[in-house]
Write a protein that holds these residues in place. Structure first.
Motif, PDB file in Angstrom:
ATOM      1  N   SER A   1       0.714  -1.079   0.176  1.00  0.00           N
ATOM      2  CA  SER A   1      -0.081  -0.088  -0.112  1.00  0.00           C
ATOM      3  C   SER A   1       0.714   1.246  -0.164  1.00  0.00           C
ATOM      4  O   SER A   1       2.044   0.997   0.124  1.00  0.00           O
ATOM      5  CB  SER A   1      -0.906   0.036   1.038  1.00  0.00           C
ATOM      6  N   TRP A   2       0.138   2.477  -0.135  1.00  0.00           N
ATOM      7  CA  TRP A   2       0.836   3.620  -0.598  1.00  0.00           C
ATOM      8  C   TRP A   2       0.101   4.999  -0.207  1.00  0.00           C
ATOM      9  O   TRP A   2      -0.915   4.715  -0.072  1.00  0.00           O
ATOM     10  CB  TRP A   2       1.811   3.741  -1.897  1.00  0.00           C
ATOM     11  N   ASP A   3       0.957   5.976   0.103  1.00  0.00           N
ATOM     12  CA  ASP A   3       0.392   7.269  -0.007  1.00  0.00           C
ATOM     13  C   ASP A   3       0.838   8.110  -1.287  1.00  0.00           C
ATOM     14  O   ASP A   3       1.659   7.498  -2.053  1.00  0.00           O
ATOM     15  CB  ASP A   3       0.606   7.977   1.174  1.00  0.00           C
TER      16      ASP A   3
ATOM     17  N   ILE B   1     -12.045   5.460  -7.847  1.00  0.00           N
ATOM     18  CA  ILE B   1     -11.287   4.190  -7.040  1.00  0.00           C
ATOM     19  C   ILE B   1      -9.946   4.326  -7.015  1.00  0.00           C
ATOM     20  O   ILE B   1      -9.456   4.581  -8.024  1.00  0.00           O
ATOM     21  CB  ILE B   1     -11.798   2.784  -7.731  1.00  0.00           C
ATOM     22  N   ASP B   2      -9.426   4.241  -5.672  1.00  0.00           N
ATOM     23  CA  ASP B   2      -8.056   4.214  -5.556  1.00  0.00           C
ATOM     24  C   ASP B   2      -7.715   3.648  -4.165  1.00  0.00           C
ATOM     25  O   ASP B   2      -8.677   3.585  -3.208  1.00  0.00           O
ATOM     26  CB  ASP B   2      -7.466   5.497  -5.700  1.00  0.00           C
ATOM     27  N   GLN B   3      -6.463   3.617  -3.765  1.00  0.00           N
ATOM     28  CA  GLN B   3      -6.077   3.147  -2.493  1.00  0.00           C
ATOM     29  C   GLN B   3      -6.521   4.549  -1.447  1.00  0.00           C
ATOM     30  O   GLN B   3      -6.674   5.341  -1.784  1.00  0.00           O
ATOM     31  CB  GLN B   3      -4.690   2.816  -2.326  1.00  0.00           C
TER      32      GLN B   3
ATOM     33  N   LEU C   1     -10.765   4.450 -12.674  1.00  0.00           N
ATOM     34  CA  LEU C   1     -10.047   3.483 -11.829  1.00  0.00           C
ATOM     35  C   LEU C   1      -8.773   3.966 -11.610  1.00  0.00           C
ATOM     36  O   LEU C   1      -8.248   4.737 -12.437  1.00  0.00           O
ATOM     37  CB  LEU C   1      -9.978   2.231 -12.709  1.00  0.00           C
ATOM     38  N   ALA C   2      -8.198   3.982 -10.600  1.00  0.00           N
ATOM     39  CA  ALA C   2      -6.923   4.427 -10.006  1.00  0.00           C
ATOM     40  C   ALA C   2      -6.742   5.747 -10.273  1.00  0.00           C
ATOM     41  O   ALA C   2      -6.105   6.398 -11.164  1.00  0.00           O
ATOM     42  CB  ALA C   2      -5.798   3.764 -10.774  1.00  0.00           C
ATOM     43  N   SER C   3      -7.649   6.689  -9.733  1.00  0.00           N
ATOM     44  CA  SER C   3      -7.876   8.085 -10.054  1.00  0.00           C
ATOM     45  C   SER C   3      -6.927   8.815  -9.353  1.00  0.00           C
ATOM     46  O   SER C   3      -6.510   9.892 -10.003  1.00  0.00           O
ATOM     47  CB  SER C   3      -9.169   8.654  -9.282  1.00  0.00           C
TER      48      SER C   3
END
Ligand code: SAM
Length: 300
Positions: free
Chosen positions: A8-10, A127-129, A105-107
């Motif tokens: 995971s990440w920021d 949608i993203d982390q 997706l993966a915004s």
């Protein structure tokens, strides 16, 4: 850091930092006299993340040491300008065709739910982390930005059960939808890429639309090599993200063939032609996008 199944990440680390990098490129592209995109939030979002190299890049405080380095900045700025405009035009066309449900997706730090003119009644899902979604939402609030559509966020990893999370957020699988997978596929293992398109297909009724890009089977390798050169060129100025470690290498299914076999009418154009469409010069030398195609598709 090498990838793992549950990483995971920021926005300052790992794959998240690539979202900040492309936002920095959008900020530069927006500031050009002959701009083909207008992202008024990109520079402020990059400053809010606070990775020094990218902040200096958007502030114009980077020394460009030589022609090679200048060509690297030119390539990423033009690539992001053209890519952004391509996906902007895709969503505008979907709205014109009556689609009122969009899924980004993966915004990342993309600001389309705020800056595009969406038809009344449009719902845009991002949608993203979780850390990425939370940061952008808070930063855009702090900037006083207001969405131009109904914006709904889905904070989840795309390797998890995102279709259930999306549906729980209100997505209607019985209504046509417009999907984008922009700057995403190389961060997914080849089998996860296939799964993503299977899941999108399962949620897409006839008339739904999809836009993405495909870079050829060995893209992870070629972009990885180019990324290594960039680290070499910019390392002295503080660019210390090893992008080459973030891409999944190895052969993957051709997206055009994959979608065509699953009931999508696929239209693809070479990246070279899309550059020409928007009046940008496609650099022939050392360009990892040589085999890239930009894809739009409509579900039968
Ligand atoms: N689409 C955005 C744009 O063009 O500005 C962001 C592109 S950025 C290069 C890659 C994005 O993919 C990041 O925001 C990252 O968080 C997201 N991403 C990559 N893999 C992901 C995953 N497994 N789950 C959720 N998001 C992911």
């Amino acid at each position: 850091m090498a990838r793992s199944e549950t990483d995971s990440w920021d926005l300052a680390s790992s794959v998240g930092a690539t979202a900040t990098m492309v936002a920095a490129a959008r900020a530069r592209a927006t500031a050009e006299p002959d701009a083909i995109i207008d992202d008024p939030y990109a520079a402020d979002l990059v400053r809010a993340v606070g990775v020094e190299f990218f902040t200096r890049l958007v502030n114009g405080d980077i020394e460009i040491p030589d022609d090679e380095a200048a060509a690297g900045i030119r390539l990423i700025t033009d690539t992001m300008a053209v890519r952004t405009r391509f996906f902007d035009d895709f969503f505008i066309a979907a709205g014109d065709a009556g689609v009122r449900q969009a899924v980004i997706l993966a915004s990342g730090l993309d600001t389309r739910p705020y800056r595009l003119h969406w038809p009344a009644g449009t719902v845009v899902y991002e949608i993203d982390q979780p850390d990425v979604i939370a940061f952008k939402t808070q930063s855009m609030d702090a900037l006083g930005a207001r969405p131009s559509a109904q914006r709904r966020t889905v904070a989840i990893d795309l390797r998890e059960d995102w279709p259930s999370a999306l549906t729980a957020a209100g997505f209607d699988p019985a209504a046509p939808s417009a999907w984008s997978a922009e700057g995403l596929l190389m961060y997914l293992p080849p089998d996860a890429q296939d799964r993503l398109f299977d899941e999108i297909t399962a949620l897409s009724v006839s008339g739904s639309r999809l836009a993405t890009e495909y870079h050829g089977g060995d893209f992870g390798q070629s972009i990885g090599e180019r990324a290594k050169e960039m680290v070499g060129q910019w390392g002295a100025q503080g660019f210390d993200i090893d992008l080459s470690e973030l891409f999944y290498k190895g052969e993957r299914n051709d997206v055009v063939d994959y979608l065509s076999a699953r009931g999508w009418q696929v239209h693809s154009r070479s990246r070279r032609d899309v550059f020409a469409d928007y009046g940008r010069q496609f650099p022939e030398r050392a360009n990892p996008l040589q085999h890239s195609v930009s894809i739009t598709a409509i579900r039968d």
